[in-house]
Design a protein around this motif. Sequence first.
Motif, PDB file in Angstrom:
ATOM      1  N   GLU A 198       0.846  -1.190   0.000  1.00 61.15           N
ATOM      2  CA  GLU A 198       0.000   0.000   0.000  1.00 61.15           C
ATOM      3  C   GLU A 198       0.885   1.245   0.000  1.00 61.15           C
ATOM      4  OE1 GLU A 198      -4.078  -1.383   2.307  1.00 61.15           O
ATOM      5  OE2 GLU A 198      -2.558  -0.226   3.369  1.00 61.15           O
ATOM      6  N   ILE A 199       0.678   2.113  -0.989  1.00 58.64           N
ATOM      7  CA  ILE A 199       1.465   3.333  -1.109  1.00 58.64           C
ATOM      8  C   ILE A 199       0.519   4.461  -1.496  1.00 58.64           C
ATOM      9  CG2 ILE A 199       3.461   4.417  -2.201  1.00 58.64           C
ATOM     10  CD1 ILE A 199       4.408   1.633  -3.006  1.00 58.64           C
ATOM     11  N   ALA A 200       0.762   5.642  -0.948  1.00 65.47           N
ATOM     12  CA  ALA A 200      -0.119   6.779  -1.221  1.00 65.47           C
ATOM     13  C   ALA A 200       0.680   7.968  -1.737  1.00 65.47           C
ATOM     14  CB  ALA A 200      -0.881   7.183   0.037  1.00 65.47           C
ATOM     15  N   ALA A 201       0.109   8.672  -2.681  1.00 67.52           N
ATOM     16  CA  ALA A 201       0.641   9.967  -3.101  1.00 67.52           C
ATOM     17  C   ALA A 201       0.053  11.044  -2.200  1.00 67.52           C
ATOM     18  CB  ALA A 201       0.293  10.228  -4.560  1.00 67.52           C
ATOM     19  N   GLY A 202       0.594  12.258  -2.294  1.00 69.49           N
ATOM     20  CA  GLY A 202       0.046  13.339  -1.488  1.00 69.49           C
ATOM     21  C   GLY A 202       1.122  14.220  -0.896  1.00 69.49           C
ATOM     22  N   ARG A 203       0.715  15.094   0.007  1.00 68.67           N
ATOM     23  CA  ARG A 203       1.629  16.046   0.615  1.00 68.67           C
ATOM     24  C   ARG A 203       2.302  15.414   1.830  1.00 68.67           C
ATOM     25  NH1 ARG A 203      -1.499  20.696   1.107  1.00 68.67           N
ATOM     26  NH2 ARG A 203      -2.353  19.880   3.038  1.00 68.67           N
ATOM     27  N   LYS A 204       3.606  15.637   1.932  1.00 65.99           N
ATOM     28  CA  LYS A 204       4.371  15.090   3.043  1.00 65.99           C
ATOM     29  C   LYS A 204       4.220  15.965   4.287  1.00 65.99           C
ATOM     30  CE  LYS A 204       8.108  13.434  -0.003  1.00 65.99           C
ATOM     31  NZ  LYS A 204       9.574  13.502  -0.223  1.00 65.99           N
ATOM     32  N   PRO A 205       4.329  15.375   5.482  1.00 59.37           N
ATOM     33  CA  PRO A 205       4.423  16.199   6.704  1.00 59.37           C
ATOM     34  C   PRO A 205       5.691  17.044   6.656  1.00 59.37           C
ATOM     35  CG  PRO A 205       3.942  13.905   7.228  1.00 59.37           C
ATOM     36  CD  PRO A 205       4.302  13.940   5.784  1.00 59.37           C
ATOM     37  N   CYS A 228       6.549  23.019   1.344  1.00 58.36           N
ATOM     38  CA  CYS A 228       5.668  21.885   1.052  1.00 58.36           C
ATOM     39  C   CYS A 228       6.366  20.929   0.072  1.00 58.36           C
ATOM     40  CB  CYS A 228       4.356  22.383   0.449  1.00 58.36           C
ATOM     41  SG  CYS A 228       3.287  23.223   1.633  1.00 58.36           S
ATOM     42  N   ARG A 229       6.297  19.655   0.381  1.00 60.28           N
ATOM     43  CA  ARG A 229       6.857  18.626  -0.486  1.00 60.28           C
ATOM     44  C   ARG A 229       5.789  17.588  -0.755  1.00 60.28           C
ATOM     45  NH1 ARG A 229      11.654  16.632   3.035  1.00 60.28           N
ATOM     46  NH2 ARG A 229      10.000  16.882   4.570  1.00 60.28           N
ATOM     47  N   TYR A 230       5.947  16.870  -1.877  1.00 55.66           N
ATOM     48  CA  TYR A 230       4.888  15.972  -2.300  1.00 55.66           C
ATOM     49  C   TYR A 230       5.466  14.635  -2.741  1.00 55.66           C
ATOM     50  CZ  TYR A 230       2.091  20.239  -2.470  1.00 55.66           C
ATOM     51  OH  TYR A 230       1.463  21.404  -2.150  1.00 55.66           O
ATOM     52  N   VAL A 231       4.662  13.598  -2.588  1.00 55.52           N
ATOM     53  CA  VAL A 231       4.884  12.327  -3.264  1.00 55.52           C
ATOM     54  C   VAL A 231       3.938  12.329  -4.454  1.00 55.52           C
ATOM     55  CG1 VAL A 231       4.692   9.825  -3.127  1.00 55.52           C
ATOM     56  CG2 VAL A 231       5.533  11.116  -1.159  1.00 55.52           C
ATOM     57  N   THR A 232       4.479  12.431  -5.638  1.00 54.60           N
ATOM     58  CA  THR A 232       3.649  12.540  -6.827  1.00 54.60           C
ATOM     59  C   THR A 232       3.065  11.186  -7.209  1.00 54.60           C
ATOM     60  OG1 THR A 232       5.493  12.146  -8.348  1.00 54.60           O
ATOM     61  CG2 THR A 232       5.105  14.430  -7.640  1.00 54.60           C
ATOM     62  N   ARG A 255       4.746   7.440  -6.785  1.00 55.35           N
ATOM     63  CA  ARG A 255       4.009   6.333  -6.180  1.00 55.35           C
ATOM     64  C   ARG A 255       3.951   5.133  -7.112  1.00 55.35           C
ATOM     65  NH1 ARG A 255      -2.278   6.885  -6.391  1.00 55.35           N
ATOM     66  NH2 ARG A 255      -1.633   6.465  -8.558  1.00 55.35           N
ATOM     67  N   ASP A 256       3.601   5.381  -8.369  1.00 55.45           N
ATOM     68  CA  ASP A 256       3.475   4.283  -9.325  1.00 55.45           C
ATOM     69  C   ASP A 256       4.815   3.614  -9.583  1.00 55.45           C
ATOM     70  OD1 ASP A 256       0.841   4.958  -9.428  1.00 55.45           O
ATOM     71  OD2 ASP A 256       0.935   5.913 -11.413  1.00 55.45           O
ATOM     72  N   LYS A 257       5.882   4.410  -9.626  1.00 54.29           N
ATOM     73  CA  LYS A 257       7.209   3.826  -9.866  1.00 54.29           C
ATOM     74  C   LYS A 257       7.626   2.924  -8.715  1.00 54.29           C
ATOM     75  CE  LYS A 257      12.033   4.982 -10.851  1.00 54.29           C
ATOM     76  NZ  LYS A 257      12.536   4.033  -9.817  1.00 54.29           N
ATOM     77  N   LEU A 258       7.378   3.369  -7.466  1.00 50.83           N
ATOM     78  CA  LEU A 258       7.737   2.540  -6.324  1.00 50.83           C
ATOM     79  C   LEU A 258       6.940   1.248  -6.315  1.00 50.83           C
ATOM     80  CD1 LEU A 258       9.316   2.124  -3.725  1.00 50.83           C
ATOM     81  CD2 LEU A 258       7.569   3.465  -2.518  1.00 50.83           C
TER      82      LEU A 258
END
Length: 436
Positions: free
Chosen positions: A364-371, A378-382, A386-389
Amino acid sequence: MVREDQLEKDKGGHKAAMEKPPQQQTEPTEEGEEEDHTSRLPDDILVGILSLCGYDDAVRTASVSRRWERLVAQLPDLTLCLSILAYTTAIGTPCERRLRSLACTLRRRCRDGAHPVRTLQLVYRKDVPMECRHVDDFIALAHAQKLVLHAQWDTDVVPADGDADSDDDEAAGNADDTDENAGAWSLELPPATTELKVVPYSYEVRPPHIHGAGVGTLRSLALVGFTVLRQDFLLTSMPSLEDLHIGDCTLPDSIEVTSAAMPRLKHLRITEVSVMTEEITRAGISVLADELRTLRMSCHMCSSTKPTSAPEMRCLNMRFSASFTSYSCFRLRAPRLSVFEWRCCYADEVRVDSVGRLSDVAVEIAAGRKPMTYRQECRYVTVQQRDKLMTDILHALMPGLQPRSWENVKGKCMQREHDDRWLRFEITSACSTANH
């Protein structure tokens, strides 16, 4: 006449029966009190009741009678909170007399040997020498099968620069400054101990050096708590260890879990393990275990992302943990692995040398904004990241997946309902091979 006499006798007996109380009343004692029904209970029930009390309270019951003294010696599980027992409630001053009394009681019990201690749980402060000394004595005396240590630290440790708003690199650099205060400590395990759990409550408490006769018989080990985990803790040779759980720790450097130190390791859980700072430390995790059967990794607390539409989530800068954890590398070599779980974890690189026939897989992996901290942008997981991981993990696991068709496996990747940030892949042993 005989019949009439018999009728009169039956009427009298019936009347007496009617006048008899419906149930037997408890006869009062000489002092006018009711009879003690508790004393009539069998030993096993009374021992179960005493097990619900603290050990020091249970010991006080020994003054009631010889039977209660015998029952206290049968308690299978003991919990001692030394940080409370070491102080008198009246004046709040250190008092070793209560601890010595408990040690004497435990010594008499262990001398008998008829009722061994199953679980010994100790709560104490690592920065109080008196409590630490008694902890060693209690461990040696109890000779328990399961040992649980709740190690606290009361002394406030101020950063070397004295500035609460120091930069991340300075705060992380001060991690080693607490080594002198915490002190290197060791834990000697009795031969009977097969299960050990260490729960540190602050980063000042480091994992202990485990030694003693119990190291060779230890089968389960858990280090779950706020502490800084280094490789030396995992270098201890534990030839019988089968279960290992590492949780809530922080890594200053990369770690390895290997068959060289744990040749029989079968089950490994890594939960909420973060790196010291994401900018400075690029710590990775390697699992090289020939007998490993199950691997479960999760990091919801340290690697949770938020929807872009959600309010910004900022956190205070912690000295030892990162606001968002991404391992530099995760490497796996487990030729007999059958269960693999990876939930909300992130890594720059995933390398899988070998796995067994995987019956259960969950990713299970999620995209979104990092803490982030107050000084971070602001940093993000695009979605692309996500799809590459997800693709990298599934390609690495492909030799052990059933079926071994990439098209079918790709069809199992789906988004959660009502939350398109998440990508999930899951197969279980309940699914037959024909259905894949």
